[in-house]
Design a protein around this motif. Structure first.
Motif, PDB file in Angstrom:
ATOM      1  N   GLY A   1       0.799  -1.220   0.000  1.00 40.66           N
ATOM      2  CA  GLY A   1       0.000   0.000   0.000  1.00 40.66           C
ATOM      3  C   GLY A   1       0.832   1.271   0.000  1.00 40.66           C
ATOM      4  O   GLY A   1       0.297   2.357   0.154  1.00 40.66           O
ATOM      5  N   GLU A   2       2.156   1.138  -0.198  1.00 40.73           N
ATOM      6  CA  GLU A   2       2.994   2.348  -0.235  1.00 40.73           C
ATOM      7  C   GLU A   2       2.872   3.048  -1.581  1.00 40.73           C
ATOM      8  O   GLU A   2       3.193   4.226  -1.714  1.00 40.73           O
ATOM      9  N   ALA A   3       2.462   2.304  -2.580  1.00 36.48           N
ATOM     10  CA  ALA A   3       2.223   2.913  -3.887  1.00 36.48           C
ATOM     11  C   ALA A   3       0.868   2.446  -4.391  1.00 36.48           C
ATOM     12  O   ALA A   3       0.393   1.373  -4.014  1.00 36.48           O
ATOM     13  N   ASP A   4       0.236   3.284  -5.244  1.00 41.01           N
ATOM     14  CA  ASP A   4      -1.069   2.901  -5.795  1.00 41.01           C
ATOM     15  C   ASP A   4      -0.920   1.877  -6.905  1.00 41.01           C
ATOM     16  O   ASP A   4      -1.785   1.042  -7.099  1.00 41.01           O
ATOM     17  N   ALA A   5       0.160   2.029  -7.633  1.00 34.72           N
ATOM     18  CA  ALA A   5       0.307   1.144  -8.796  1.00 34.72           C
ATOM     19  C   ALA A   5       1.771   1.033  -9.188  1.00 34.72           C
ATOM     20  O   ALA A   5       2.609   1.810  -8.748  1.00 34.72           O
ATOM     21  N   ALA A   6       2.023   0.039 -10.024  1.00 34.23           N
ATOM     22  CA  ALA A   6       3.343  -0.107 -10.630  1.00 34.23           C
ATOM     23  C   ALA A   6       3.127  -0.664 -12.026  1.00 34.23           C
ATOM     24  O   ALA A   6       2.141  -1.364 -12.271  1.00 34.23           O
ATOM     25  N   ALA A   7       4.054  -0.326 -12.909  1.00 35.37           N
ATOM     26  CA  ALA A   7       3.924  -0.864 -14.266  1.00 35.37           C
ATOM     27  C   ALA A   7       4.998  -1.925 -14.471  1.00 35.37           C
ATOM     28  O   ALA A   7       6.176  -1.664 -14.246  1.00 35.37           O
ATOM     29  N   THR A   8       4.585  -3.124 -14.835  1.00 34.95           N
ATOM     30  CA  THR A   8       5.565  -4.179 -15.118  1.00 34.95           C
ATOM     31  C   THR A   8       5.041  -5.016 -16.270  1.00 34.95           C
ATOM     32  O   THR A   8       3.920  -4.820 -16.728  1.00 34.95           O
TER      33      THR A   8
END
Ligand code: C2E
Ligand code: CA
Ligand code: CA
Length: 748
Positions: free
Chosen positions: A167-174
């Motif tokens: 929950g430290e980031a909303d999203a990530a792109a991979t």
């Protein structure tokens, strides 16, 4: 197989291969493609893929893992490794690397926590906290697309995904497979929130640019990996990614995704409305369910139809409706599978229109486009399965003939050329005549993978074009399979030996090139004659390319030059009037470093000046080594030789390129003259070449002038000289000295 190994071992590249292990850089943080296991050993799809390559040709690879992409890239540029296992082919990288064809295709997705996935709009990440991996191209891409992103920089993919999971980031792109990989390994609260890029940078193998020979070797072996083994490998490492919707069909177009989403939304909306109705009324329950079922079916059908349409668009050429390159790839693959299963064969035809470039340049692209559609229509008439025809590029077409062998392929090639000979009608242009050249490669005989087959068919096409033979089988001349070719090869060898003993079986005939302006005497083109080949119906256009192929052209060319220079000296002595003797020079001769020196020596020995020679160089010669050839032509020009560009219009340069060709003379190829004066395109072509050549200071000679009408047209069009049967056939020098054959210009 044994023969193949032998062949491999004999190539220089193969020797380099086996000398030491090839050092392969891998990204240690690119799971499941490549990563390090707990013990620090390289693992993943890529490692196994290289192992497959190694098993096929006995090469040893040693893997050099890197922590992050940036370190890897720098080390590779410094050539601390030979190969980078995965790299996207980008123009700016081409100075340091050579790339194989892509072998990994990635989809870039946006990952969020499962509970949040529905709230994240992949189309607008502004204001969102997004975990970005430092140094990754993707990170840059996202920041450019959504400048309002609040970045959380991390150093590895796993860290980015963990940040989302916590929950430290909303999203990530991979990449999709990476997301699935980590999802299955502890980050199970993650979900895919959307697709960022359906086809994000296809990965190739990158080879250090000073080892270019490795690329074709790798590609050759890559092409040999059986599809089953590749599927097995994908299943082992990437399988979860292949589950779910078949995005493969829609991934090529963002439009398709939008449409599908729209349809699904519509459907859900509809369903939801129906469901509400259902809840409210609770009547006619069965009817509604049936209705819903029908609705669902219709929508599914619509989606399928739209997908098919989009897929068709992705695999077909818009202009002609024929298949495009990807369609060709499919046809080839399916024909190949068929052939393998039934241990049969198939043929690949590669067709190229001969003067298309000129038609396009002089008559305009709209005429060219109409012509291409008409050509496609005629191809469809002849070929049973239109799906097997593809437009490969501008004016190039390919045809895959499943099950076809030599005879069938030749028969069809003949038929295609036949239907193309009838004049085309484009608007008010009635007389557009086209010629085409076809190269044929046979599966098995000329290759067993798509790249090799295409290369062979392409070079056979080029061969057919050069020899004006209409069609030609791959490698026919080199392989020398047919008895005839083998015989002529043997004969050529003996002829060259005889030349060495001073007993040349060759002769030179001379054809006048008659000026239409000024009062210079005629020049003469020296044309090689070989009675022994003529008896078998072969002219210089047949045996000269063969001599080039087997490396005898230098000897023959040297004899031609000696004989022509001696003739020039004799004519000067006896005062036979002539301007220059024009000698055809093959591209191979030009490529030889000692060419000018030998020529000078020869002239000196015979007491001639550079002024008595003209060198005819075909436009296609410039294709072999354009830069060096150009440089040599410039030097010859400077030394005082007249330089003529031969067969102008049949090759690949265009009028505008004349500027960089230091030519005194442009010889318009006889195929353009043949249709004169009736053919409007031919008229237009001749009329456009003349002023351009003049503006660049070159004279124009028309070849193959056979009639008085052609002669008069060319005179009016401003040509400087003509050559052809009308003003004199090639003849032995004695006949010319009698003066009997050179006709005077015709009455007006
Ligand atoms: P090219 O350089 O285009 O030579 C002109 C060709 O057109 C000659 O064919 C000539 O006989 C033919 N020709 C001349 N006037 C007419 C005409 O009015 N109508 C028709 N239909 N044809 C005409 P040839 O002698 O069969 O030579 C064919 C090609 O072989 C030449 O084409 C040239 O590329 C090559 N060649 C001939 N001699 C030599 C040589 O000594 N060295 C090299 N490297 N190539 C040569
Ligand atoms: Ca010539
Ligand atoms: Ca010519």
């Amino acid at each position: 197989m044994g023969a193949a190994l032998l062949l491999l071992a004999s190539t220089a590249a193969a020797q380099e291969w086996t000398a030491r292990p090839v050092r392969v850089a891998i990204d240690g943080d690119f799971a499941p493609y490549s990563f390090l296991d707990e013990a620090g050993h390289p693992r993943g799809y890529v490692i196994d893929y290289f192992q497959l390559l190694a098993r096929r040709n006995g090469v040893r690879f040693s893997f050099v893992p890197f922590e992050g992409w940036e370190q890897l890239y720098d080390a590779a540029v410094r050539r601390e490794v030979d190969v980078v296992a995965t790299m996207v082919d980008r123009p700016e990288r081409r100075s340091a690397f050579r790339f194989t064809r892509p072998y990994l295709f990635k989809r870039l997705v946006l990952v969020a926590r499962e509970s949040e996935a529905g709230n994240i709009d992949p189309g607008d990440l502004n204001g969102r906290r997004v975990a970005l991996v430092r140094g990754y191209n993707v990170s840059q891409l996202l920041l450019e697309r959504f400048p309002g992103i609040r970045p959380l920089w991390v150093s590895r993919t796993r860290a980015a995904l963990s940040a989302v999971s916590r929950g430290e980031a909303d999203a990530a792109a991979t990449f999709h497979v990476a997301a699935l990989w980590h999802h299955a390994r502890g980050l199970s609260n993650l979900a895919v929130a959307g697709i960022v890029d359906a086809r994000a940078g296809d990965e190739s193998i990158a080879v250090r640019s000073d080892w270019p020979g490795l690329v074709p070797e790798l590609e050759r072996v890559m092409a040999q990996i059986p599809i089953e083994e590749e599927i097995e490998l994908r299943r082992r490492w990437l399988a979860p990614a292949e589950l779910g919707i078949d995005w493969g069909a829609v991934r090529r177009s963002a439009v398709s995704i939008t449409v599908v989403l729209l349809l699904i939304t519509l459907w859900s909306l509809h369903t939801w409305r129906q469901a509400r109705l259902l809840r409210r009324e609770r009547v006619r329950l069965t009817d509604t369910v049936a209705e819903l079922e029908t609705l669902r079916e219709t929508l599914e059908q619509q989606i399928a139809a739209r997908t098919r349409e989009l897929e068709r668009k992705a695999t077909h050429d818009e202009l002609t409706g024929l298949g495009n390159r990807s369609q060709l790839q499919r046809s080839l693959e399916s024909a190949m599978n068929d052939a393998r299963e039934r241990s049969g064969t198939f043929a690949l035809l590669y067709l190229d229109l001969d003067r298309f470039k000129y038609i396009n340049d002089t008559l305009g692209h709209s005429v060219g486009d109409v012509l291409l559609t008409q050509v496609s229509a005629r191809l469809r008439e002849v070929i049973d399965d239109p799906e097997s025809i593809a437009r490969f590029g501008g004016d190039e077409f390919t045809i895959v003939l499943p099950g076809a062998g030599r005879e069938e392929a030749a028969r069809l090639a003949g038929k295609i050329l036949e239907v193309l000979t009838h004049p085309f009608r484009v608007g008010d242009l009635k007389q557009l005549s086209l010629r085409a050249s076809i190269g044929i490669a046979l599966y098995g005989e000329h290759g067993t993978d798509t790249t090799t087959l295409l290369q062979h068919a392409d070079s056979a096409m080029y061969q057919a074009k050069r020899n004006r033979r209409g069609w030609s089988f791959a490698n026919e001349r080199i392989v020398g399979e047919t008895r005839r070719t083998a015989n002529i090869e043997q004969m050529l060898l003996e002829a060259v030996r005889a030349v060495g003993r001073g007993q040349s079986p060759f002769e030179l005939h001379y054809q006048p090139i008659v000026p239409l302006k000024g009062n210079r005497p005629s020049s003469y083109e020296a044309l090689l004659r070989w009675p022994a080949a003529a008896e078998r119906g072969m002219g210089p256009a047949d045996f000269i390319p063969l001599a080039e192929e087997i490396g005898l052209i230098d000897n023959i060319g040297a004899w031609v030059l000696e004989t022509a220079v001696a003739q020039a000296a004799a004519w000067r002595r006896t005062n036979h009037p002539f301007d220059r003797i024009c000698v055809n020079i093959s591209a191979m001769q030009l490529a030889d470093d000692g060419f000018e020196e030998r020529l000078e020596r020869l002239l000196h020995e015979c007491g001639c000046s550079t002024g008595c020679l003209a060198l005819e160089i075909t436009e296609t010669a410039l294709m072999f080594h354009p830069e060096e050839t150009l440089e040599r032509i410039r030097r010859l020009h400077h030394l005082g030789y007249e330089v003529a560009i031969d067969d102008f219009g049949t090759g690949f340069s265009s009028l505008s390129q004349l500027r960089s060709l230091p030519a005194h003379v442009v010889k318009i190829d006889r195929t353009f003259i043949a249709g004169l004066p009736e053919s409007r395109p031919d008229r237009a072509i001749v009329q456009s070449i003349v002023p351009v050549a003049h503006a660049l200071g070159a004279r124009v000679v028309a070849e193959g002038v056979e009639t008085a009408e052609q002669y008069r047209f060319l005179e009016k069009a401003g040509c400087d000289a003509v050559q052809g049967w009308f003003t004199g056939r090639p003849a032995p020098p004695a006949r010319l000295e009698e003066g009997g054959l050179v006709t005077s210009p015709p009455p007006h």
